[in-house]
Design a protein around this motif. Structure first.
Motif, PDB file in Angstrom:
ATOM      1  N   TYR A  30      10.840 -18.268  -0.363  1.00  0.00           N
ATOM      2  CA  TYR A  30      11.762 -17.148  -0.438  1.00  0.00           C
ATOM      3  C   TYR A  30      11.092 -15.847  -0.850  1.00  0.00           C
ATOM      4  CZ  TYR A  30      15.758 -19.976   0.702  1.00  0.00           C
ATOM      5  OH  TYR A  30      16.652 -20.765   1.376  1.00  0.00           O
ATOM      6  N   ALA A  31       9.795 -15.856  -0.916  1.00  0.00           N
ATOM      7  CA  ALA A  31       9.101 -14.591  -1.171  1.00  0.00           C
ATOM      8  C   ALA A  31       9.362 -13.673   0.015  1.00  0.00           C
ATOM      9  CB  ALA A  31       7.616 -14.843  -1.332  1.00  0.00           C
ATOM     10  N   PRO A  32       9.398 -12.371  -0.244  1.00  0.00           N
ATOM     11  CA  PRO A  32       9.735 -11.446   0.840  1.00  0.00           C
ATOM     12  C   PRO A  32       8.833 -11.649   2.054  1.00  0.00           C
ATOM     13  CG  PRO A  32       9.614 -10.287  -1.239  1.00  0.00           C
ATOM     14  CD  PRO A  32       9.151 -11.687  -1.503  1.00  0.00           C
ATOM     15  N   PRO A  47      11.449 -14.578  -9.767  1.00  0.00           N
ATOM     16  CA  PRO A  47      12.480 -15.607  -9.838  1.00  0.00           C
ATOM     17  C   PRO A  47      12.655 -16.175 -11.234  1.00  0.00           C
ATOM     18  CG  PRO A  47      10.536 -16.422  -8.711  1.00  0.00           C
ATOM     19  CD  PRO A  47      10.333 -14.964  -8.910  1.00  0.00           C
ATOM     20  N   LEU A 102      22.498 -21.900 -10.631  1.00  0.00           N
ATOM     21  CA  LEU A 102      21.272 -22.004  -9.821  1.00  0.00           C
ATOM     22  C   LEU A 102      20.040 -21.742 -10.690  1.00  0.00           C
ATOM     23  CD1 LEU A 102      19.635 -22.184  -7.198  1.00  0.00           C
ATOM     24  CD2 LEU A 102      20.195 -19.788  -6.763  1.00  0.00           C
ATOM     25  N   ARG A 133      25.469 -18.566  -9.523  1.00  0.00           N
ATOM     26  CA  ARG A 133      24.128 -18.047  -9.682  1.00  0.00           C
ATOM     27  C   ARG A 133      23.512 -18.501 -11.010  1.00  0.00           C
ATOM     28  NH1 ARG A 133      22.631 -13.149 -11.734  1.00  0.00           N
ATOM     29  NH2 ARG A 133      20.394 -12.820 -11.502  1.00  0.00           N
ATOM     30  N   GLN A 172       9.836 -20.958  -4.294  1.00  0.00           N
ATOM     31  CA  GLN A 172       9.432 -19.594  -4.623  1.00  0.00           C
ATOM     32  C   GLN A 172       8.630 -18.984  -3.473  1.00  0.00           C
ATOM     33  OE1 GLN A 172       7.496 -19.889  -8.342  1.00  0.00           O
ATOM     34  NE2 GLN A 172       6.860 -17.758  -8.423  1.00  0.00           N
ATOM     35  N   LEU A 223      18.987 -17.087  -3.298  1.00  0.00           N
ATOM     36  CA  LEU A 223      17.535 -17.267  -3.407  1.00  0.00           C
ATOM     37  C   LEU A 223      16.813 -16.077  -2.789  1.00  0.00           C
ATOM     38  CD1 LEU A 223      17.177 -21.076  -2.647  1.00  0.00           C
ATOM     39  CD2 LEU A 223      16.558 -19.935  -4.774  1.00  0.00           C
ATOM     40  N   ASP A 251      17.344 -12.949  -5.067  1.00  0.00           N
ATOM     41  CA  ASP A 251      16.748 -12.969  -6.411  1.00  0.00           C
ATOM     42  C   ASP A 251      15.284 -13.338  -6.453  1.00  0.00           C
ATOM     43  OD1 ASP A 251      18.727 -12.305  -8.373  1.00  0.00           O
ATOM     44  OD2 ASP A 251      19.843 -14.006  -7.595  1.00  0.00           O
ATOM     45  N   THR A 252      14.844 -13.964  -5.420  1.00  0.00           N
ATOM     46  CA  THR A 252      13.527 -14.562  -5.528  1.00  0.00           C
ATOM     47  C   THR A 252      12.466 -13.724  -4.853  1.00  0.00           C
ATOM     48  OG1 THR A 252      14.605 -16.680  -5.391  1.00  0.00           O
ATOM     49  CG2 THR A 252      12.229 -16.686  -5.184  1.00  0.00           C
ATOM     50  N   ALA A 253      11.407 -13.595  -5.516  1.00  0.00           N
ATOM     51  CA  ALA A 253      10.240 -13.009  -4.889  1.00  0.00           C
ATOM     52  C   ALA A 253       9.045 -13.655  -5.519  1.00  0.00           C
ATOM     53  CB  ALA A 253      10.210 -11.515  -5.098  1.00  0.00           C
ATOM     54  N   ARG A 310      25.863  -7.692  -4.560  1.00  0.00           N
ATOM     55  CA  ARG A 310      25.506  -9.053  -4.236  1.00  0.00           C
ATOM     56  C   ARG A 310      26.635  -9.755  -3.456  1.00  0.00           C
ATOM     57  NH1 ARG A 310      22.112 -12.590  -6.909  1.00  0.00           N
ATOM     58  NH2 ARG A 310      21.845 -11.095  -8.577  1.00  0.00           N
ATOM     59  N   LEU A 314      17.089 -24.284 -11.057  1.00  0.00           N
ATOM     60  CA  LEU A 314      15.703 -23.983 -10.678  1.00  0.00           C
ATOM     61  C   LEU A 314      14.765 -24.391 -11.811  1.00  0.00           C
ATOM     62  CD1 LEU A 314      16.079 -20.482  -8.991  1.00  0.00           C
ATOM     63  CD2 LEU A 314      15.145 -22.520  -7.906  1.00  0.00           C
TER      64      LEU A 314
END
Lengths: 182, 724
Positions: free
Chosen positions: A137-139, B381, A118, A115, A134, B55, B58-60, A26, A122
Motif C-alpha cells: 500500500y505504499a504510494p 502506517p 484496523l 479504522r 505496508q 489502507l 493511511d498507509t505509506a 475520508r 495491523l
C-alpha cells in the motif's frame, strides 16, 4: 505563501465549514471508492470534488447535513469521471453504482470505528505480514511491483495479500464485536 | 435470494482480485451479480472497500528513512577544498612527515596502546571511527611515514598503568561491580533536586543535593545490566574521566595544568566538584552555544537572512544565565522582530524557505524529538504522525513572514538592510497536496491539541506554549534524550530525535523519571548535566571485557550503558582542543573576538557540505579518521601550534629548565591528558636521545625538534581525536 490559495472565492469559507470539510474527507473518499474501485481514480475524483465543494462553499447552509451535500457533488464527479474515461477503463454498471453508493454513504458512519480496529489489527499481524501490507500500500505500489521487488512469483504475493486481508477482516470483525459487547 | 457458502468464497476471491487490480471484465460482471444479490454480500463488498481504501489512505511505506542522506564523510581525496592544506606546507611538512615518522611509529607501538584496546574492546560512534581505531587501520592511516610497522604490531598492546592509581590494578575482564566513585561520597546527601531560585547560586553543597535522580539513574541502568546478564566496565581512572568531562561539558580537552591539578587532588568528591567548576566555566557557555547553533541553523550560512552572531549572542546569554530550557525554546519558536535585536529570530529565519517545511521538520525534530519530515509527503502506517499532522504543525508557521527593510544605522549613519520576522494574521486552514495531487486542508494543531484558527491567534506563540505544557512535556523529553546522547554517545531511542511510538525506548522508566525531574527543576539544564555527570554509568571506563562485550550498540544492540561508548570528536571539539593543547587560546585572546570567530568559522567550514533539502541539512566531511586528521594537522593551525616561535606551549616546554622526562610528561598531559606509562616514557626518552645524538650539532636545537615531532605525533593520534 498560501495566501493566494486561501481566497479562492470572494468570501473565504468559515472556520466551521473548513472543519466540516476536513472531517469528511475520508468518508467521501470511501464513498467514491465504492463506485470506482481504483484507489488512484478515487483520489483523483476526490480532488475534483474538493475543488467544487470549495468553490460552492457559500451555497452550503450551515446546520444541514454536510455529507449529504458533499456526496451529491462527489456522485456527480464520479459520473463525469466515468464518462471521460469510459473508453480505456473498466467500470461498474450504473445499476450497481445506484444500489451500492447510498449504502456506502451510510456504512461510512462506522468508518472511524473500523479504522481504529484496523490499526489495532495491523499491530497484531506478524512482522512479515505487516511489512508486506505496508509495501503493497505504499504510494504507487501494487501487488505486481512488490512481487518484483521481493523476487517472488506474483501469484504467491497475491495469495499472501489475500490471506492477510482476510486475517485483518476477521480481526476487525472480532474487535468490533467485542467493543459492541462492552 | 441469498448466497451460499460457495458463492461467498467466490465473492471473496473476486474482492481480493479487485483489491489487487486484476479483475477481468467477466469477473467484474460476476462481482456485480453477487454483490447485488444479497445484503450480506453488499456489506462484505463495502467492508473490503473500507479496508482497501483505509489502507490506501493511511498507509505509506516508511521509505523516508532510507532516502535520508546519511552523514557519511566524503573521502578526503575527492574534497578539493582540503587539498591545498597539504601542498601549502610541502617544504616543512614533508620534512616533518619524515622526521616524525619514528615518533609516529613509536606512538603506534606504545602510546596507542589505549586506542588499540579500544579497537578491540569498545564500540564507536560511527563506522568510520571504528575503522580508525582498529589496529591494522591505525597503521594504514600513517603508512606514509611508518616504515617499521611490523615491529609495532608484533609487540603486545600494553595495559595502561596509571602511576597515581597504581595500587588498583585494572585488569580485564571485569567480574565485579565497579568501585564506588568519589561522587557517591556522603557530601552528596540524598534529597529532592534543588533549583537555584531567582538566579542566585546557593552554596555548592546545597546545589549538589541531587542524589535522588542520580540514584535513580544508577539503579535503573544497573538493573538493565542484571537483566541482560552483563557486568559493567570498571570505573574510569581519573585521567580518562577528566578528559571526557572536559570535552563533554566544555567542548575541549583540559590543559596540562588542569589535568595535573585534578590528578593530584585528593578530595573524595573531586569529580563532583570538577563538574561544578566546569558548569561555571565560560567554556561551558561557549560549548553549548556552539552545539545549539549547529543544531538550530547548521554550520554553514545558507541564507543571507540569518544573523549568526546574533543567534550566538542569544544562546550565549541563555546558557550563561542558565535560563530554563522551556523559555529558550519558547523564545526560539515564537520569536519576532529584527534579526539583530532579537537573536532568537534567526532560527526560523534559517528555515522558512520552501513553505516553512524545514521550519516544521526541524522544530519537531529538535524540540519534540519527532521526525516528521517523511510524513510531509506520505503517511506512516505505524507511526502516529500522519501527513495531515505534518501540515497541521506546518500551518503554525504559515503566519510568519520575512520582511526586509532599508534602515539607517544610527552608529554609522549609513543605510543597511534589516531583516525581520513578522507575524501576519492568517485565518483558517492551509492547503497541501497529497501524493496523488489531491488537495487537502490542514488546521493548526499540535500534539493533538487544536489551536484556534482565527486571524487574531498568534499560532507560533500558541505552539510554543503548548509544547512545554505538562509535567512530562515533549520538549523536556526530547532534551533529556538529547543530553543523554551527548554524554553517553547513545540516546534512549535510536535515533535521538525520533521518539515516536514506533521507536523502542531502552530505559523507559528512567526517561520518564528524568523528564519529570527536569520539568520539576524548572527546565534547569545545568541540573540535568549534573545528574548525568554524577551518575555511576558516567564514571565508567570505555574499555570493556568479556562480561559486557554484548553491550555493543554499534552492532545494533540496545545500549546498556555498561561502559562509556567512545565518541569521535566533533570538528569544533578538535579545533578548540588543539587550541587548548597548544595554548594558542591564550595568545589568541577572547574567543568571542570577531577575528577569532571568523578564523574558527573558516577553519570549520572546510569540512561542511550543505544540502538544499527539505530539512536544510548538512553534513561535515570531517569523519575523525586519521588521514583526514593528518591533512588538517599540516594546515596553518598546526604550523602555528608547533612553532617554536612566539608564545606557544611547546616553546614554553622546550625552553624550560625542566628535565627531559618532565618535558615529555608535560606534552603527554597537554595533548592526551594523562601521564606517560613507564614503558612509553622509556621509549620516548630513548627516541629523544637517539635523535639528539644523530644531529651531531646543536643539542638543544635537536632536542627541541624531537619534542616538536613528539607533540605533533600526539596531536595526530587517535587517542587525541577520540572522546573516551
Amino acid at each position: 505563501m498560501s495566501k493566494e490559495e486561501t481566497t479562492p472565492t470572494s468570501q473565504p469559507p468559515s472556520a466551521e465549514f473548513v472543519q466540516l470539510f476536513t472531517r469528511h474527507q475520508r468518508r467521501l473518499y470511501i464513498y467514491i471508492l465504492a463506485q470506482v474501485p481504483s484507489p488512484v481514480d478515487a483520489e483523483e475524483i476526490l480532488q475534483e470534488t474538493n475543488i467544487i465543494i470549495w468553490r460552492k462553499c457559500e451555497q452550503f447552509e450551515m446546520g444541514t447535513n454536510f455529507l449529504a451535500w458533499a456526496s451529491r457533488i462527489a456522485k456527480f464527479e464520479v459520473l463525469k469521471f466515468r464518462d471521460r474515461n469510459r473508453r480505456d477503463r473498466l467500470y461498474f454498471s450504473d445499476t450497481f453504482i445506484e444500489q451500492v453508493a447510498d449504502e456506502a454513504l451510510v456504512a461510512s458512519d462506522q468508518l472511524e470505528l473500523r479504522r481504529s480496529a484496523l490499526i489495532h489489527c495491523l499491530g497484531k499481524l506478524r512482522e512479515k505480514d505487516r511489512e508486506l501490507i505496508q509495501q503493497r500500500y505504499a504510494p504507487g505500489e501494487n501487488g505486481k511491483s512488490v512481487a518484483d521487488v521481493l523476487g517472488r512469483p506474483v501469484n504467491s504475493v497475491y495469495q499472501s495479500l489475500g490471506r492477510i486481508r482476510r486475517t485483518l477482516m476477521e480481526c476487525i470483525h472480532r474487535r468490533l464485536a467485542v467493543e459492541a459487547g462492552q | 435470494m441469498s448466497l451460499g457458502n460457495g458463492q461467498y468464497s467466490e465473492l471473496t476471491e473476486l474482492l481480493e482480485a479487485l483489491c489487487d487490480d486484476r479483475l477481468s471484465p467477466a469477473e467484474t460482471v460476476r462481482l456485480e451479480q453477487l454483490v447485488l444479490a444479497d445484503n450480506g454480500a453488499r456489506r462484505l463488498y463495502l467492508e473490503y472497500i473500507d479496508l482497501h481504501g483505509t489502507l490506501h489512505w493511511d498507509t505509506a511505506q516508511d521509505s523516508g528513512r532510507a532516502a535520508m542522506p546519511a552523514a557519511v564523510g566524503i573521502p578526503v581525496a575527492t574534497n578539493p577544498s582540503l587539498a591545498p592544506a597539504e601542498t601549502n606546507t610541502a617544504p616543512s611538512g614533508r620534512n616533518r612527515w619524515y622526521a616524525a615518522s619514528a615518533a609516529v611509529a613509536m606512538l603506534i607501538l606504545v602510546g596507542l596502546g589505549i586506542a588499540i584496546q579500544q579497537g578491540v574492546f569498545s564500540e564507536h560512534n560511527g563506522d568510520h571511527v571504528a575503522r580508525n581505531t582498529e589496529p591494522s587501520d591505525g597503521n594504514n592511516a600513517t603508512n606514509t611515514s611508518t616504515t617499521n610497522k611490523g615491529n609495532g604490531t608484533s609487540e603486545e598492546p600494553l595495559v595502561i598503568d596509571i602511576p597515581n592509581d597504581a595500587d588498583k590494578p585494572r585488569h580485564l575482564p571485569v567480574v565485579s561491580r565497579p568501585d564506588k566513585t568519589p561522587t557517591e561520597s556522603p557530601v552528596i546527601a540524598p534529597g529532592p533536586p534543588q533549583v537555584a531560585a531567582n538566579g542566585t547560586s546557593p552554596p555548592i553543597d546545597a546545589r549538589m543535593q541531587v542524589a535522588s535522580p542520580v540514584e535513580f539513574i544508577d539503579e535503573q541502568i544497573s538493573a538493565s545490566w542484571t537483566v541482560a546478564g552483563v557486568d559493567s566496565s570498571p570505573t574510569a581512572d581519573d585521567s580518562e574521566w577528566v578528559r571526557r568531562v572536559y570535552l563533554d561539558v566544555t567542548g575541549r580537552i583540559p590543559s596540562a595544568d588542569a589535568v595535573d591539578r585534578f590528578l593530584k587532588d585528593r578530595r573524595p568528591n573531586k569529580r563532583a566538584l570538577l563538574v561544578e567548576e566546569l558548569l561555571d566555566d565560560s567554556a561551558y557557555v561557549a560549548n553549548w552555544t556552539t552545539i545549539w547553533t549547529n543544531l538550530l541553523i547548521g554550520r554553514a550560512d545558507v541564507s543571507e537572512n540569518v544573523n549568526r552572531p546574533a543567534l550566538q549572542r542569544f544562546l550565549r546569554r541563555s546558557f550563561a544565565r542558565n535560563r530554563p530550557w522551556s523559555e529558550v525554546v519558547y523564545d526560539l519558536v515564537s520569536a519576532e522582530g529584527d534579526n539583530e535585536e532579537n537573536g532568537a529570530t534567526n532560527f526560523l529565519l534559517a528555515h522558512l524557505n520552501n513553505e516553512a517545511v524545514p521550519a516544521t521538520a526541524v522544530t519537531a525534530r529538535l524540540f519534540l524529538g519527532m521526525q516528521v519530515q517523511c510524513t510531509q509527503c506520505h503517511r506512516h502506517p505505524f507511526n502516529d504522525w500522519k501527513q495531515s499532522q505534518f501540515w497541521e504543525l506546518n500551518s503554525c508557521f504559515q503566519q510568519t513572514e520575512v520582511v526586509h527593510q532599508r534602515v539607517v544605522d544610527p552608529k554609522t549613519g549609513r543605510a543597511k538592510r534589516a531583516t525581520q520576522l513578522v507575524s501576519k494574521p492568517l485565518a483558517g486552514p492551509i492547503f497541501y497536496e497529497n501524493r496523488q495531487q489531491v488537495m487537502r486542508t490542514a488546521m493548526p494543531k499540535v500534539l493533538g491539541v487544536s489551536i484556534d484558527p482565527g486571524a487574531e491567534t498568534n499560532r507560533r506563540e500558541e505552539l510554543a506554549r503548548l509544547v512545554v505544557e505538562g509535567s512530562q512535556s515533549q520538549v523536556a523529553r526530547a532534551m533529556v534524550n538529547r543530553m543523554w546522547q551527548h554524554f553517553f554517545g547513545h540516546a534512549f531511542t535510536r535515533p535521538v530525535d525520533d521518539m515516536g511510538p514506533h521507536s523502542p525506548v531502552t530505559h523507559p522508566a528512567l526517561l520518564d523519571r528524568l523528564t519529570g525531574d527536569f520539568v520539576a527543576s524548572g527546565y534547569d539544564v545545568k541540573q540535568l548535566i549534573r545528574w548525568i555527570c554524577n551518575s555511576q554509568p558516567y564514571q565508567l571506563s570505555s574499555r570493556y571485557g568479556e562480561t559486557n562485550i554484548a553491550d555493543d550498540p554499534a552492532a545494533g544492540a540496545a545500549p546498556l550503558f555498561s561502559r562509556m561508548y567512545v565518541k569521535s570528536m566533533t570538528v569544533e571539539q578538535l579545533y578548540d582542543s588543539m587550541l587548548a593543547a597548544t595554548r594558542l587560546d591564550e595568545s589568541r585572546g577572547n574567543r568571542w573576538d570577531e577575528t577569532e570567530q571568523q578564523r574558527r568559522q573558516e577553519w570549520l567550514l572546510q569540512f561542511v557540505v550543505t544540502y538544499d533539502t527539505e530539512e536544510n541539512n548538512e553534513t561535515t566531511t570531517f569523519d575523525g579518521t586519521l588521514p583526514q586528521a593528518l591533512m588538517m594537522m599540516n594546515g596553518q593551525l598546526v604550523q602555528q601550534a608547533l612553532s617554536a616561535e612566539g608564545d606557544t606551549y611547546l616553546k614554553r616546554v622546550v625552553t624550560s629548565r625542566d628535565s627531559e622526562t618532565e618535558k615529555i610528561r608535560k606534552l603527554f598531559l597537554a595533548a592526551l591528558s594523562r601521564y606517560p606509562t613507564p614503558k612509553e616514557l622509556g621509549a620516548f626518552r630513548k627516541l629523544l636521545r637517539e635523535q639528539t645524538a644523530a644531529s651531531g650539532g646543536n643539542r638543544q636545537q635537536a632536542q627541541a625538534e624531537a619534542l616538536q615531532d613528539l607533540f605533533w605525533a600526539f596531536l595526530n593520534s587517535s587517542e587525541f581525536i577520540l572522546v573516551h
